[in-house]
Design a protein around this motif. Structure first.
Motif, PDB file in Angstrom:
ATOM      1  N   HIS A  71     -72.486 -10.149 -48.446  1.00 39.31           N
ATOM      2  CA  HIS A  71     -71.504  -9.940 -47.376  1.00 39.31           C
ATOM      3  C   HIS A  71     -71.747  -8.594 -46.694  1.00 39.31           C
ATOM      4  O   HIS A  71     -71.749  -8.496 -45.462  1.00 39.31           O
ATOM      5  CB  HIS A  71     -70.075 -10.014 -47.944  1.00 39.31           C
ATOM      6  N   LEU A 112     -66.599 -15.305 -42.233  1.00 41.11           N
ATOM      7  CA  LEU A 112     -66.341 -16.534 -42.997  1.00 41.11           C
ATOM      8  C   LEU A 112     -66.703 -16.353 -44.469  1.00 41.11           C
ATOM      9  O   LEU A 112     -65.979 -16.825 -45.354  1.00 41.11           O
ATOM     10  CB  LEU A 112     -67.109 -17.712 -42.396  1.00 41.11           C
ATOM     11  N   LEU A 113     -67.809 -15.650 -44.731  1.00 49.70           N
ATOM     12  CA  LEU A 113     -68.192 -15.374 -46.118  1.00 49.70           C
ATOM     13  C   LEU A 113     -67.131 -14.521 -46.805  1.00 49.70           C
ATOM     14  O   LEU A 113     -66.761 -14.786 -47.961  1.00 49.70           O
ATOM     15  CB  LEU A 113     -69.556 -14.677 -46.168  1.00 49.70           C
ATOM     16  N   THR A 115     -63.990 -14.450 -46.124  1.00 49.43           N
ATOM     17  CA  THR A 115     -62.856 -15.352 -46.365  1.00 49.43           C
ATOM     18  C   THR A 115     -63.108 -16.173 -47.620  1.00 49.43           C
ATOM     19  O   THR A 115     -62.209 -16.343 -48.454  1.00 49.43           O
ATOM     20  CB  THR A 115     -62.634 -16.267 -45.144  1.00 49.43           C
ATOM     21  N   TRP A 116     -64.321 -16.672 -47.775  1.00 53.10           N
ATOM     22  CA  TRP A 116     -64.714 -17.444 -48.954  1.00 53.10           C
ATOM     23  C   TRP A 116     -64.562 -16.604 -50.229  1.00 53.10           C
ATOM     24  O   TRP A 116     -64.142 -17.104 -51.268  1.00 53.10           O
ATOM     25  CB  TRP A 116     -66.159 -17.918 -48.786  1.00 53.10           C
ATOM     26  N   ILE A 117     -64.901 -15.335 -50.139  1.00 49.68           N
ATOM     27  CA  ILE A 117     -64.798 -14.420 -51.276  1.00 49.68           C
ATOM     28  C   ILE A 117     -63.339 -14.060 -51.555  1.00 49.68           C
ATOM     29  O   ILE A 117     -62.901 -14.033 -52.708  1.00 49.68           O
ATOM     30  CB  ILE A 117     -65.616 -13.133 -51.005  1.00 49.68           C
ATOM     31  N   LEU A 119     -60.236 -15.450 -50.489  1.00 46.30           N
ATOM     32  CA  LEU A 119     -59.170 -16.429 -50.738  1.00 46.30           C
ATOM     33  C   LEU A 119     -58.961 -16.755 -52.211  1.00 46.30           C
ATOM     34  O   LEU A 119     -57.812 -16.767 -52.673  1.00 46.30           O
ATOM     35  CB  LEU A 119     -59.391 -17.692 -49.911  1.00 46.30           C
ATOM     36  N   PRO A 120     -59.999 -17.008 -52.999  1.00 46.09           N
ATOM     37  CA  PRO A 120     -59.758 -17.277 -54.424  1.00 46.09           C
ATOM     38  C   PRO A 120     -59.104 -16.083 -55.143  1.00 46.09           C
ATOM     39  O   PRO A 120     -58.264 -16.259 -56.014  1.00 46.09           O
ATOM     40  CB  PRO A 120     -61.149 -17.554 -54.981  1.00 46.09           C
TER      41      PRO A 120
END
Length: 126
Positions: A71, A112-113, A115-117, A119-120
């Motif tokens: 990222h 977007l990456l 966000t992927w990182i 959110l969890p």
């Protein structure tokens, strides 16, 4: 600060200095043609990189991950190319506009990456 947090904070400081220098240069010359570059440096560079730095600082295990470093490098490389190419486009060199477009898309992919990182992590802490 360690890992991606440290890298993003250093990047944020560099963006802040470059953005402020560009703002001062525009004010001194009374030519604000490069205002979009200044705004991108301050928001996409200084603010967003600083935000990423503090996120990774608050979640150090995530900030030391390989995905966080991907990222960082995607954000850093695409952001710098985007700003430099935008500077040239606004200076009248429209042939370089495809470089600005591609780097902008890569910068968006970096968001977007993130966000992927993120959110969890946020789901776990809720």
């Amino acid at each position: 600060m360690t890992g991606a947090a440290r890298n993003f904070f250093i990047l944020a400081l560099i963006y802040a200095i470059c953005g402020m220098l560009l703002g001062l240069a525009m004010a001194i010359r009374q030519d604000h043609t490069q205002m979009p570059v200044h705004a991108h440096a301050m928001v996409a560079g200084w603010l967003m990189s600083g935000f990423f730095a503090f996120f990774y600082h608050f979640f150090p295990e995530i900030g030391r991950s390989r995905l966080a470093m991907i990222h960082f490098w995607l954000t850093a490389a695409s952001g710098v190319v985007m700003l430099v190419s935008l500077f040239f486009v606004l200076s009248g060199n429209i042939a370089i506009e495809p470089v600005t477009a591609i780097s902008s898309i890569l910068f968006f992919l970096a968001i977007l990456l993130f966000t992927w990182i993120a959110l969890p992590v946020l789901r776990r802490t809720a």
